[in-house]
Design an enzyme around this catalytic site. Sequence first.
Site, PDB file in Angstrom:
ATOM      1  N   PRO A 193       0.829  -1.217   0.000  1.00  0.00           N
ATOM      2  CA  PRO A 193       0.000   0.000   0.000  1.00  0.00           C
ATOM      3  C   PRO A 193       0.858   1.258   0.000  1.00  0.00           C
ATOM      4  CG  PRO A 193       0.050  -0.951   2.193  1.00  0.00           C
ATOM      5  CD  PRO A 193       0.814  -1.896   1.302  1.00  0.00           C
ATOM      6  N   CYS A 194       1.426   1.574  -1.139  1.00  0.00           N
ATOM      7  CA  CYS A 194       2.357   2.699  -1.271  1.00  0.00           C
ATOM      8  C   CYS A 194       1.744   4.029  -0.846  1.00  0.00           C
ATOM      9  CB  CYS A 194       2.814   2.826  -2.721  1.00  0.00           C
ATOM     10  SG  CYS A 194       3.557   1.335  -3.375  1.00  0.00           S
ATOM     11  N   HIS A 195       0.433   4.134  -1.009  1.00  0.00           N
ATOM     12  CA  HIS A 195      -0.220   5.406  -0.710  1.00  0.00           C
ATOM     13  C   HIS A 195      -0.145   5.761   0.773  1.00  0.00           C
ATOM     14  CE1 HIS A 195      -3.133   2.181  -0.156  1.00  0.00           C
ATOM     15  NE2 HIS A 195      -3.808   2.966   0.658  1.00  0.00           N
TER      16      HIS A 195
END
Length: 123
Positions: free
Chosen positions: A53-55
């Site tokens: 989940p890079c965000h």
Amino acid sequence: MGSFNDKVYEVVREIPYGRVTTYGAVARAIGQPRKALFVGFAMHSSADPDDPPCHRVVYKDGRVFENEDGSPSLQKLLLEAEGVPFVDDTHVDLDACLWHRVLTDEIGRPTDIDWEREMAEDQ
DNA sequence: ATTTTGACGGCAC
DNA sequence: CGTGCCGCCAAAA
């Protein structure tokens, strides 16, 4: 296996839903505090928005990545969809949602332990 | 092997 | 609040 990117992804996958951490914190979590920039690079080069989940990885001051053309970035949309509070158009509210695998004392913000306790008290 | 490139962070203005 | 510069170093060219 065991590459820099893989270690980064491991840490990023530990970030709980609705919480965020910073590039520098991820770098420290894998024992390489000087490589915050490469954490960002790893996020940018990741193909799947859900894993990792890079965000949920933001700048140290809470700012989120913005598209060059000014349109809302995928990161911002995903964070808003998780209910992460924003203080303005480009900054999340770190005081409310910052998560740290170990401690956030070093940057003067609540620890994940503090956050858990607050959640418990609200019940 | 050498150069360029960063979704960073810290510090100076 | 911003703007700019510098140090950092893996990966791609």
